[in-house]
Design a protein around this motif. Sequence first.
Motif, short mmCIF file in Angstrom:
data_model
loop_
_atom_site.label_atom_id
_atom_site.label_comp_id
_atom_site.label_asym_id
_atom_site.label_seq_id
_atom_site.Cartn_x
_atom_site.Cartn_y
_atom_site.Cartn_z
N GLU A 1 14.05 -54.77 -64.56
CA GLU A 1 15.03 -55.83 -64.35
C GLU A 1 15.40 -55.93 -62.88
O GLU A 1 15.56 -57.04 -62.35
N ALA A 2 15.54 -54.78 -62.20
CA ALA A 2 15.83 -54.80 -60.77
C ALA A 2 14.74 -55.55 -60.00
O ALA A 2 15.03 -56.32 -59.07
N ILE B 1 12.84 -57.98 -61.03
CA ILE B 1 12.97 -59.42 -61.25
C ILE B 1 14.19 -59.98 -60.52
O ILE B 1 14.11 -61.00 -59.80
N ARG B 2 15.33 -59.33 -60.67
CA ARG B 2 16.58 -59.85 -60.10
C ARG B 2 16.57 -59.86 -58.58
O ARG B 2 17.22 -60.68 -57.94
N ASN B 3 15.82 -58.94 -57.98
CA ASN B 3 15.78 -58.85 -56.52
C ASN B 3 14.54 -59.46 -55.90
O ASN B 3 14.51 -59.68 -54.69
N GLY B 4 13.50 -59.71 -56.74
CA GLY B 4 12.23 -60.14 -56.17
C GLY B 4 11.74 -61.51 -56.57
O GLY B 4 10.76 -61.99 -56.01
N ALA B 5 12.41 -62.15 -57.52
CA ALA B 5 11.95 -63.46 -58.00
C ALA B 5 13.05 -64.50 -57.82
O ALA B 5 14.22 -64.22 -58.10
N ARG B 6 12.65 -65.66 -57.36
CA ARG B 6 13.61 -66.76 -57.23
C ARG B 6 13.72 -67.55 -58.52
O ARG B 6 14.80 -67.74 -59.07
N SER C 1 3.52 -54.49 -70.47
CA SER C 1 3.39 -55.67 -69.61
C SER C 1 4.04 -56.88 -70.27
O SER C 1 4.60 -57.75 -69.58
N LYS C 2 4.02 -56.93 -71.61
CA LYS C 2 4.74 -57.98 -72.32
C LYS C 2 6.25 -57.81 -72.12
O LYS C 2 6.98 -58.80 -71.97
N ARG C 3 6.72 -56.56 -72.09
CA ARG C 3 8.14 -56.32 -71.84
C ARG C 3 8.55 -56.86 -70.47
O ARG C 3 9.61 -57.47 -70.32
N PHE C 4 7.71 -56.65 -69.45
CA PHE C 4 8.00 -57.16 -68.11
C PHE C 4 8.14 -58.69 -68.17
O PHE C 4 9.05 -59.27 -67.56
N HIS C 5 7.26 -59.33 -68.90
CA HIS C 5 7.32 -60.78 -69.07
C HIS C 5 8.62 -61.19 -69.75
O HIS C 5 9.30 -62.14 -69.33
N GLN C 6 8.99 -60.48 -70.80
CA GLN C 6 10.21 -60.81 -71.53
C GLN C 6 11.46 -60.60 -70.68
O GLN C 6 12.42 -61.38 -70.78
N ILE C 7 11.45 -59.58 -69.84
CA ILE C 7 12.59 -59.34 -68.96
C ILE C 7 12.74 -60.47 -67.95
O ILE C 7 13.85 -60.94 -67.67
N ALA C 8 11.61 -60.94 -67.43
CA ALA C 8 11.67 -62.07 -66.50
C ALA C 8 12.30 -63.29 -67.16
O ALA C 8 13.17 -63.96 -66.58
N LEU D 1 19.31 -63.82 -52.47
CA LEU D 1 19.43 -64.21 -53.87
C LEU D 1 20.86 -64.00 -54.35
O LEU D 1 21.42 -62.92 -54.18
N PRO D 2 21.46 -65.00 -54.99
CA PRO D 2 22.88 -64.91 -55.38
C PRO D 2 23.13 -64.16 -56.68
O PRO D 2 24.25 -63.76 -56.94
N ASN D 3 22.10 -63.95 -57.51
CA ASN D 3 22.33 -63.39 -58.84
C ASN D 3 21.59 -62.06 -59.04
O ASN D 3 20.89 -61.87 -60.02
N ARG D 4 21.80 -61.15 -58.10
CA ARG D 4 21.14 -59.84 -58.20
C ARG D 4 21.82 -58.94 -59.22
O ARG D 4 21.29 -57.88 -59.56
N GLY D 5 22.98 -59.33 -59.70
CA GLY D 5 23.73 -58.47 -60.60
C GLY D 5 24.45 -57.40 -59.81
O GLY D 5 24.66 -57.52 -58.60
N ALA D 6 24.84 -56.31 -60.49
CA ALA D 6 25.60 -55.25 -59.84
C ALA D 6 24.86 -53.91 -59.88
O ALA D 6 24.55 -53.32 -58.85
N TYR D 7 24.53 -53.44 -61.09
CA TYR D 7 23.96 -52.10 -61.23
C TYR D 7 22.59 -52.00 -60.57
O TYR D 7 22.22 -50.94 -60.07
N PHE D 8 21.84 -53.09 -60.57
CA PHE D 8 20.47 -53.06 -60.04
C PHE D 8 20.34 -53.84 -58.73
O PHE D 8 19.26 -54.30 -58.39
N ASP D 9 21.42 -53.97 -58.01
CA ASP D 9 21.41 -54.66 -56.72
C ASP D 9 20.77 -53.72 -55.68
O ASP D 9 21.36 -52.72 -55.29
#
Length: 378
Positions: free
Chosen positions: A82-83, A85-90, A102-109, A227-235
């Motif tokens: 999740e970190a 995705i939240r920090n590396g994808a727009r 790898s399916k889990r990675f897709h689902q998390i995105a 990125l504005p939505n990095r969250g908190a725990y995984f920033d």
Amino acid sequence: MEQVKTRSATREQASAQFGRFFLPGPTEVRPEVLGAQAQPMIGHREDEMHALGAELQHRLKALFRTERSVFVGTCSATGFMEAAIRNGARRRVLALVNGAFSKRFHQIAAACGMEADALEVPWGQAHDPADVERALKAKPYDAVTVVHSETSTGVLNPLAEIAWVVRPFDDVMLLVDTVSSLAGAPVHTDEWRLDFVLTGSQKALALPPGLALGVASARLMERAAGLPNRGAYFDLIEHQKSVDKNELPNTPAISLLFALHAQLRAILEGEGLAQRWERHRQMAVLVWNWVDSLSSGRGVPLSILAPPGHRSPTVTCIRLPEGRTGPQVVAAMRGRGYTIGAGYGKLKNECIRIGHMGDHTAEEVEVLLEALEEELAG
């Protein structure tokens, strides 16, 4: 209740001797590493933590083959997925899918609100870098996710080659799960120019579950800052601020850090990382050759799911003969004092998985295979 007692007794019998627990995660942990967790607590903002943090950084950089900071999180590796995705994808992610994780990675995105496309190949196959390149040319993406060693199938994706075809796309971040490859197979974070590399403590590192480790490239950190939505725990920006002080951003699992410190010393200053990679390769080859010999010489129709050239050195997924199921074989081996894994997900009934990773030796694998051969060919 009686069934629970029986299972507990069986587990105690199986764990009485190191070298009988071959799950593909969590893996068996040496008593010395388990014992390291028994040290007294230290303050996580005090000098003792700063000293521990500095030593961990030095050794973790060697493990990841990087000059970058290594982030440590008290969570499973899924948290650092999740970190990533939240920090590396727009907005738009291409997920390379060839198994359950790898399916889990897709689902998390998708769960993080991304437009997530899956580039899928059948379970048991590896991704072709040429297909990845075509997908990136056909549609704009800002991140690609890939699992290096797919634990559900035993497939090792050609990570260096995939990184090579992603590299010319300047705005695309390569986000890599090395959960069952790091410390068991070569991973060169800086040389391969990987943008985020994550792993968990419970696979080839042979630590208790509960820690995630990750490295971010300079350009991923630059993107994360915007990125504005990095969250908190995984920033990761906050993680970097803490690493700069040899701390963690939140109260860490201090006992697990003691275990990590002990195991890193054993890996890097005891065995040596290159030697560890070679030991894993040797264990894997033993399993592959055993499957071939049992199938051709003993008439037991076993087969390895992953094709030659794309087999993980840390886990092998073996297709069983008709009439045998994964849970049946796992239960039978438990009765012999050994723990292996059934197939994962949709492969549960038709396969078994052997985790030849962590601190196991070729000799221990040979003894396991002797017992498994008695079960399958007897």
